[in-house]
Design a protein around this motif. Sequence first.
Motif, PDB file in Angstrom:
ATOM      1  N   SER A 125       0.826  -1.205   0.000  1.00  0.00           N
ATOM      2  CA  SER A 125       0.000   0.000   0.000  1.00  0.00           C
ATOM      3  C   SER A 125       0.860   1.255   0.000  1.00  0.00           C
ATOM      4  N   ARG A 126       0.314   2.300  -0.586  1.00  0.00           N
ATOM      5  CA  ARG A 126       0.965   3.612  -0.606  1.00  0.00           C
ATOM      6  C   ARG A 126      -0.124   4.672  -0.520  1.00  0.00           C
ATOM      7  N   ILE A 127       0.248   5.879  -0.064  1.00  0.00           N
ATOM      8  CA  ILE A 127      -0.685   6.989   0.033  1.00  0.00           C
ATOM      9  C   ILE A 127      -0.525   7.867  -1.203  1.00  0.00           C
ATOM     10  N   CYS A 128      -1.624   8.160  -1.888  1.00  0.00           N
ATOM     11  CA  CYS A 128      -1.596   9.030  -3.069  1.00  0.00           C
ATOM     12  C   CYS A 128      -1.139  10.417  -2.657  1.00  0.00           C
TER      13      CYS A 128
ATOM     14  N   VAL B  46       3.203   7.004  -7.412  1.00  0.00           N
ATOM     15  CA  VAL B  46       2.838   7.870  -6.287  1.00  0.00           C
ATOM     16  C   VAL B  46       1.418   8.414  -6.405  1.00  0.00           C
ATOM     17  N   LEU B  47       0.736   8.104  -7.502  1.00  0.00           N
ATOM     18  CA  LEU B  47      -0.634   8.574  -7.716  1.00  0.00           C
ATOM     19  C   LEU B  47      -1.571   7.377  -7.805  1.00  0.00           C
ATOM     20  N   CYS B  48      -2.787   7.548  -7.281  1.00  0.00           N
ATOM     21  CA  CYS B  48      -3.721   6.421  -7.233  1.00  0.00           C
ATOM     22  C   CYS B  48      -4.413   6.139  -8.561  1.00  0.00           C
ATOM     23  N   GLY B  49      -4.536   7.145  -9.411  1.00  0.00           N
ATOM     24  CA  GLY B  49      -5.227   6.901 -10.680  1.00  0.00           C
ATOM     25  C   GLY B  49      -5.129   8.062 -11.640  1.00  0.00           C
ATOM     26  N   GLN B  50      -5.843   7.936 -12.770  1.00  0.00           N
ATOM     27  CA  GLN B  50      -5.785   8.920 -13.845  1.00  0.00           C
ATOM     28  C   GLN B  50      -6.308  10.297 -13.428  1.00  0.00           C
TER      29      GLN B  50
ATOM     30  N   SER C  39      -4.640  15.989 -12.654  1.00  0.00           N
ATOM     31  CA  SER C  39      -4.768  17.220 -11.870  1.00  0.00           C
ATOM     32  C   SER C  39      -3.431  17.917 -11.643  1.00  0.00           C
ATOM     33  N   ILE C  40      -2.343  17.267 -12.044  1.00  0.00           N
ATOM     34  CA  ILE C  40      -1.007  17.819 -11.813  1.00  0.00           C
ATOM     35  C   ILE C  40      -0.443  18.378 -13.103  1.00  0.00           C
TER      36      ILE C  40
ATOM     37  N   CYS D 238      -4.521  13.042  -3.525  1.00  0.00           N
ATOM     38  CA  CYS D 238      -5.797  12.960  -2.805  1.00  0.00           C
ATOM     39  C   CYS D 238      -5.691  12.335  -1.413  1.00  0.00           C
ATOM     40  N   GLY D 239      -4.587  11.645  -1.144  1.00  0.00           N
ATOM     41  CA  GLY D 239      -4.406  11.046   0.173  1.00  0.00           C
ATOM     42  C   GLY D 239      -5.023   9.675   0.342  1.00  0.00           C
ATOM     43  N   ASP D 240      -5.663   9.149  -0.693  1.00  0.00           N
ATOM     44  CA  ASP D 240      -6.241   7.811  -0.605  1.00  0.00           C
ATOM     45  C   ASP D 240      -5.132   6.758  -0.561  1.00  0.00           C
ATOM     46  N   ILE D 241      -5.426   5.653   0.088  1.00  0.00           N
ATOM     47  CA  ILE D 241      -4.496   4.530   0.107  1.00  0.00           C
ATOM     48  C   ILE D 241      -4.811   3.660  -1.102  1.00  0.00           C
ATOM     49  N   PHE D 242      -3.762   3.300  -1.852  1.00  0.00           N
ATOM     50  CA  PHE D 242      -3.951   2.430  -3.016  1.00  0.00           C
ATOM     51  C   PHE D 242      -2.887   1.348  -3.004  1.00  0.00           C
ATOM     52  N   THR D 243      -3.120   0.292  -3.764  1.00  0.00           N
ATOM     53  CA  THR D 243      -2.208  -0.845  -3.793  1.00  0.00           C
ATOM     54  C   THR D 243      -1.321  -0.790  -5.025  1.00  0.00           C
TER      55      THR D 243
END
Length: 159
Positions: A9-12, A29-33, A38-39, A15-20
């Motif tokens: 797990s890592r923190i995006c 380092v980012l959870c998704g598209q 947004s960057i 957005c701060g969400d936890i993703f695998t």
Amino acid sequence: KAWFALAYSRICIVCGDIFTIKGHNHKQVLCGQACKSSINTSARKYPYVMRTGQIVRLQGTYELRWARIMDALSWDWEPFPRKGNLSQYLWTNGKIYNYGPDFLVHDPEQGTYAVEVKGRLRDRDKLKVASYREQKGVLLMIMKEQLESHEFYLTKSES
């Protein structure tokens, strides 16, 4: 299992969400598209909403990740204010350059101190840090390994 079969797990950083993360994506380092779009990577400035609601622009992904950690720990912090607060250092080419760390942390017990987040420490970085400490005061260095250790701890405590 082979390293590519592992998942963790890592923190995006946005957005701060936890993703695998699975397999070879260990640098993700980012959870998704949606977070990726947004960057503005061409400007190398990353928007971040502090826990106070203030929107700031940070310079790199290590800064974003550390900002998330400081917010998770409820630290009182701000991006380093550049005007009038910079230290100066003399580089090997004979020129004098200005330097300002990444953050200022305001601690009621420790006072205000600067924080610099780095993936690795080069000779120029060592000179900047030494000059800042000599001219301005306390500067806390957060290296990539410490950053990852804090993220791991926060991820485990949120699970």
